[in-house]
Design an enzyme around this catalytic site. Structure first.
Site, mmCIF file in Angstrom:
data_model
loop_
_atom_site.group_PDB
_atom_site.id
_atom_site.type_symbol
_atom_site.label_atom_id
_atom_site.label_comp_id
_atom_site.label_asym_id
_atom_site.label_seq_id
_atom_site.Cartn_x
_atom_site.Cartn_y
_atom_site.Cartn_z
ATOM 1 N N GLU A 172 -68.368 -82.379 -29.154
ATOM 2 C CA GLU A 172 -69.168 -81.199 -28.850
ATOM 3 C C GLU A 172 -70.503 -81.117 -29.581
ATOM 4 O OE1 GLU A 172 -68.537 -78.907 -26.591
ATOM 5 O OE2 GLU A 172 -66.620 -79.771 -25.970
ATOM 6 N N SER A 447 -16.115 -39.257 -27.993
ATOM 7 C CA SER A 447 -15.289 -39.313 -29.208
ATOM 8 C C SER A 447 -15.977 -39.941 -30.403
ATOM 9 C CB SER A 447 -13.988 -40.073 -28.917
ATOM 10 O OG SER A 447 -13.211 -39.386 -27.960
#
Length: 748
Positions: A172, A447
């Site tokens: 690059e 319960s």
């Protein structure tokens, strides 16, 4: 001509002045933004690191399954980190380097020995030293992004392999360390290289220009934008060092899309494409990533593998030609697979319902508001083995239990010793995001409320003990509106006198209703509040049978009181937070807890809840895992609309709910619906049996089987339960009555 020259000179002066002021403006704006607002980093959320220690319950298959989730690769040589191999009953691991909350750890090899479902020894390789503990890097669950939706994992330049940096500059910007932000020679050289290769092998823009374009400019192709880009690049190059610019580039560069999120930065790209940290990247990996930079959509390795392979190999050839890699490395690299086939979970949220809870807790903690500048690393308690067990159990058991596709489920698995949540599933579809039933579904609990009521009764040892006889008989109650409430047992029958222990183990309704009335419903409400419930609770008679709506997470915290000797502690998902550089931001300390019941009382209730599993509604668990290994409680609401079961061993608790979102009956009780899911989970994660030693202050006591009176331990007909100490008269007989002393006894 003189007039024209003067005019042009004036225009040039004006342009220079304007350009000067514009440059000053850009310099001020860019210097500030680049220094402090370069990019927004993610919060990376991790599971718990798997800590291996001798005598830790773990099987080789479980360890290998987690290593595979971490994308460790099976290897015969273990030459690189992120690999493992199984040798008989031992597993050898080459751990990746990782920054744990406690500090950084280098790559390390170790051999882990197993026997009978436990880790026995851990040996460092190759020196053979015995290790007391060995941590493995944790699974990434997902990311929490900032306002702009970009996802990145910040990585310091010092962590990047030199080969990665050299390859990027080769392809690059070869003159990066020599130009001032813009390079005319680079443009010319790139044009020649591209012409010779008949392909775009080099870019004309410098890295600084690419960074400026990504950070501050649009992608429109105009002369004004290019000029602006060049000027901004010159300013940034003047104000900041080359290393700062290069580090910013590696953390900002765009590497493609994963669904709806953008992948920015080399750290996240490395993990997304290869499941590796940047330190582990090979030459082939580096060539692929550098190749993607040119066009992330065009060079998508999952969509266009042939195209990407050609570019990768071309970059590898450049690397070899510039002596960055050897011939052997080059030949091996071109044979390497591009990327593994895309996994549906790769880079995505691993446990969406758990992550949602993490986000909620993150918002409640005191962390810097500008955390996105430096990013966060959030370390949670999630156990991948438990999470997969919960997901698999819900999927398989729901399909077995019912063909109703509207049937939903939620499960929370907690480590009650650490007051932590280690797994959470809020939908029958583990990938379905949205409504999280584990935290948000408020359903009646049936319960499950009874242990609190029985505990409040057992706090009064002069009146109530496990052997106390209660009445299982019809009862009527006139409510405020004049209606008569007639509660029933699930089997529609009444057994008459019944011991408190049996009433709890068999989940009889009428004895619990009577106890609730005698204790006082307002007092029950207050005790539930002390157990962490902050949602509305009505002090009505039906409260004794669970007429209160709670989420599975609230139920887990409520039962955590019993599992932890009567102490309430809020359960958490987050154990530590650092920034991306490893600086500590938050470290959780396990709270001391609030005493809701004393240890003796909670010990009595735990004994009763072991009875639920040993001989009551949860006896299927005892058949699978043995007597006294687990304690638990079932819960079923009117018309079988909700099915609940909670169970816990010495360390872990599993809470499961089954029902429909429209609250229609499902035809399942707690024992026939939720319990099979709980059983399937424990069969996968293993059970650490409960300690059955009595808490201080309790002793084994004999009770008359009919009257419930304490009697001597040597009586032939008796039931034995733990109880607070009872002083019996010396002349008490086995019927619980005092015998009259003879004249001989009175004398002597």
């Amino acid at each position: 001509m003189r007039f024209l020259f003067k005019t042009l000179a004036k225009l040039a002066l004006i342009v220079l002045v304007v350009l000067g002021f514009y440059t000053i403006y850009l310099d001020s704006m860019l210097t500030k933004r680049f220094a402090s607002e370069r990019y927004e980093a993610s919060a990376i959320v991790y599971a718990r690191p798997l800590t291996l220690e001798p005598i830790k319950p773990l099987r080789p298959a479980q360890l290998i399954a987690e290593l595979q989730q971490l994308r460790y690769r099976e290897s015969a040589s273990l030459s690189s980190s992120g690999t493992y191999r199984q040798v008989g009953q031992a597993v050898e691991i080459h751990r990746r380097p990782f920054d744990f909350p406690s500090g950084p750890a280098m790559a390390q090899r170790a051999r882990v020995y197993f026997a009978d479902g436990y880790v026995t020894n851990i040996e460092s390789l190759p020196d053979g030293r015995m290790l007391g503990r060995f941590e493995i890097d944790p699974l990434v669950l997902g990311q929490i992004t900032g306002a702009n939706g970009e996802d990145r994992m910040l990585v310091g330049l010092e962590r990047l392999p030199n080969l990665l940096i050299e390859t990027l500059l080769l392809v690059e910007d070869r003159d990066f360390y020599h130009h001032a932000g813009v390079s005319l020679s680079s443009i010319g050289r790139a044009a020649m290289a591209n012409l010779v290769a008949m392909d775009t092998v080099q870019g004309g823009s410098t890295l600084t220009q690419q960074l400026v374009k990504n950070l501050y400019l649009t992608r429109e192709q105009t002369l004004w934008r290019k000029a602006n880009e060049a000027l901004m690049a010159l300013i940034i190059d003047f104000r900041f060092s080359k290393n700062e610019i290069l580090e910013s580039y590696f953390n900002e560069i765009y590497f493609g899309q994963d669904g709806g999120r953008a992948i920015h930065g080399i750290g996240l790209a490395s993990r997304y494409y290869f499941g590796k940290q940047v330190e582990e990247l090979t030459a082939a990996d580096i060539a692929l990533l550098v190749g993607i930079i040119k066009g992330p959509s065009y060079y998508n390795p999952h969509r266009y593998p042939e195209r990407v392979a050609a570019r990768r190999d071309m970059i590898l050839q450049l690397m070899y030609g510039q002596d960055l890699i050897s011939q052997a490395t080059y030949l091996a690299a071109i044979e390497q697979q591009l990327v593994e086939p895309k996994n549906a979970q790769a880079g995505r949220t691993w446990a969406p319902h758990y992550l949602e809870r993490v986000k909620t807790e993150l918002g409640q903690l005191q962390i810097p508001k500008d955390w996105s500048k430096h990013g966060l690393r959030v370390f949670t308690y999630l156990n991948p083995i438990a999470q997969q067990a919960a997901e698999r159990s819900i999927s398989e058991q729901l399909a077995r239990l019912s063909k109703d596709e509207q049937l939903q489920a939620a499960t929370v698995i907690a480590d009650h010793q650490q007051a932590s949540i280690i797994s959470m599933v809020g939908d029958r579809d583990r990938n379905q995001v949205g409504f999280n039933r584990a935290t948000t579904a408020m359903r009646q609990v049936g319960s499950l409320i009874k242990p609190t009521i029985y505990a409040m009764a057992l706090e009064q040892p002069a009146t109530y003990r496990l052997g106390t006889v209660l009445q299982d008989e019809p009862i009527e109650w006139q409510e405020a509106d004049g209606d008569i409430w007639r509660p029933e047992n699930y089997d529609k029958e009444f057994v008459g006198p019944i011991m408190l222990y049996d009433a709890l183990a068999q989940s009889r309704n009428l004895p619990a209703v009577r106890l609730g009335m005698e204790i006082g419903l307002p007092a029950v409400v207050e005790r539930l509040r002390s157990s962490g419930i902050d949602t509305p609770i009505q002090a009505v008679p039906a409260l004794s049978l669970g007429a209160v709506e709670l989420s599975p997470l609230q139920v887990t915290e409520m039962f955590g009181v019993m599992a932890e000797q009567g102490q309430f502690r809020p359960f958490a998902t987050i154990q530590a937070i650092t920034d991306h550089e490893g600086i500590e931001i938050y470290q959780r300390t396990i709270p001391a807890g609030r005493q809701v019941f004393d240890r003796g009382t909670s010990g009595l209730v735990n004994y009763g809840l072991r009875g639920v599993v040993n001989e009551g509604t949860g006896k299927q668990l005892a058949q699978l895992f043995g007597q006294n290994a687990l304690a638990g409680k079932s819960g079923t609401t009117n018309d079988n609309r909700d099915s609940w079961f909670v169970a816990y061993d010495q360390r872990r608790m599993v809470t499961t709910w089954i029902g429909r979102d429209d609250n229609q009956p499902i035809g399942l009780t707690g024992a026939t619906g939720a319990l099979p899911i709980v059983a399937a989970i424990y069969s996968q994660i293993g059970v650490q049996p409960l300690h059955t030693n009595l808490p201080p202050g309790l002793e084994v006591t004999a009770f008359h089987p009919q009257t419930g009176q304490p009697i001597p331990l040597d009586c032939p007909q008796q039931r034995r339960f733990p109880a607070f100490p009872v002083k019996l008269p010396e002349n008490m007989n086995c019927d619980g009555e005092q015998e009259e002393e003879s004249w001989w006894q009175k004398i002597f």
